[in-house]
Design a protein around this motif. Sequence first.
Motif, mmCIF file in Angstrom:
data_model
loop_
_atom_site.group_PDB
_atom_site.id
_atom_site.type_symbol
_atom_site.label_atom_id
_atom_site.label_comp_id
_atom_site.label_asym_id
_atom_site.label_seq_id
_atom_site.Cartn_x
_atom_site.Cartn_y
_atom_site.Cartn_z
ATOM 1 N N UNK A 1 41.775 16.348 -21.280
ATOM 2 C CA UNK A 1 40.491 16.651 -20.654
ATOM 3 C C UNK A 1 40.684 16.954 -19.169
ATOM 4 N N UNK A 2 39.735 17.631 -18.549
ATOM 5 C CA UNK A 2 39.783 17.761 -17.087
ATOM 6 C C UNK A 2 39.846 16.381 -16.436
ATOM 7 N N UNK A 3 40.502 16.301 -15.273
ATOM 8 C CA UNK A 3 40.721 15.002 -14.631
ATOM 9 C C UNK A 3 39.443 14.203 -14.469
ATOM 10 N N UNK A 4 38.363 14.862 -14.070
ATOM 11 C CA UNK A 4 37.109 14.137 -13.837
ATOM 12 C C UNK A 4 36.604 13.471 -15.107
ATOM 13 N N UNK A 5 36.641 14.190 -16.226
ATOM 14 C CA UNK A 5 36.180 13.633 -17.497
ATOM 15 C C UNK A 5 37.128 12.552 -17.998
ATOM 16 N N UNK A 6 38.431 12.800 -17.883
ATOM 17 C CA UNK A 6 39.406 11.821 -18.355
ATOM 18 C C UNK A 6 39.285 10.509 -17.589
#
Length: 457
Positions: free
Chosen positions: A188-193
């Motif tokens: 996932x994108x870093x923010x979501x992860x």
Amino acid sequence: MEHRSAEGATASDPVSPKDSRRALVSSFLGSTVEYYDFLLYGAAAGLVFPKLFFPESMDPSLGATLSFVILLAGYVSRPIGGILFGHFGDKVGRKNMLFITLMMMGLVSVCIGLMPTYETIGVAAPLILVGLRIIQGLAVGGEWAGATLMAAEHVQDGNRGFAASIAVTGGPTGSVLATLILGLFAGLPDEAFLSWGWRVPFLMSAALVVIGLYLRYRVTESPAFAEARAAGEVHTGVPIVRVLKRYPLSSLYGILAAAGPLFMQALLAVWVVPYVAAQGVVPRQDALYMLTFSSFLHIFAIPFFAWLSDRYGRRPVMLAGAAISVLLVFPMFMLFNSDSYWLVALGFVVGNPIIQASMYGPIGAFLAEKFDTRDRYTGVSLTFQLGSVLGAGTAPLMANWLVRLDNGGGTGNIAWYFVGLIAVSALAVYLSKETLNHTARRTDRREEGIDDLVTKG
């Protein structure tokens, strides 16, 4: 007078093939769930926790070091859990203790998945994480020996190494699940992860625990324990006191023998993934998948080396494994430091199913055969878990320190440290008695506390 266990079979009854299979499956799946939970923290320690549970202003390397210190706290508490659950496992039975440890582990994982971060509650976040990690360590401390013994004590002597390894393979199987599932969300994108993705694998533990508890409820008590209970050899004394008094050398050799291969296990699972990802050759998600694939191969390598130990002896196979480890550790690090994606992947294959498994495969039977039935849960728990502290618990911290030394050795420093640790482990195996096809029995001398050796080689 015949003693009947809670399951209705007499202690002297032969173990049915159905009960043996059920014990093996239960031990394997229960250990898989336990180690999924325990190793999931290790996989997240290098990727997630430094960013979420410490101040943003903190140096990233310091945050990683503190995450590894918390990781170590779980290993330090494992011997305590081993002594605690070993005490009751040797006095009231293996089955109930395994049910409790699995329940504890599942609850802790769900709590980690739900807990707030440093941004929300400040310094309380890492403190809560320490507490939860310690509880995890207590549960795993009682799990490994109990699951290994339930498998080994449900089969005949000639297959004990292979049976014990079935429970041991729960470790790499749990690692496969942990890294595979975390790897899926790491894409996932870093923010979501970092906001929610990393939490899902911890919360998924609840479903796995329910399955594991059901299987453990249905398994019969260890026949060896039932037989010892029928003979009046349990419910007396304090198991840890007996172990320290009667098996000092056996315990020491067991601790040292386990330390070397366990160092490699934790190094690969915790430290190597963020290390190779930081080199820029392999993305974070792919590094996790490489570890997953090597752990999958590990599932088959461990029983293979255990099977060899059933044919040729524990000591010869483990000593050959030590030699393999020394020969391949420097090439393994060369692969990790290469500029080739596929050579890095090969490094994981060399490390897990070859270096680590070659000495680790027979470890379950090697430790179990050092102790009598009435002291075995405590003895195996104590030796393996202290070996875990010495080897696996310190691995990420030692690797972080060694790779940064000013001598320019880099990962070569880690390789030399591992060679020294393996040499100590090999010496402990060499000094141990061969126990293949010899059932541990008490003697009058040891009953008086004079002889600490369990079997004759």
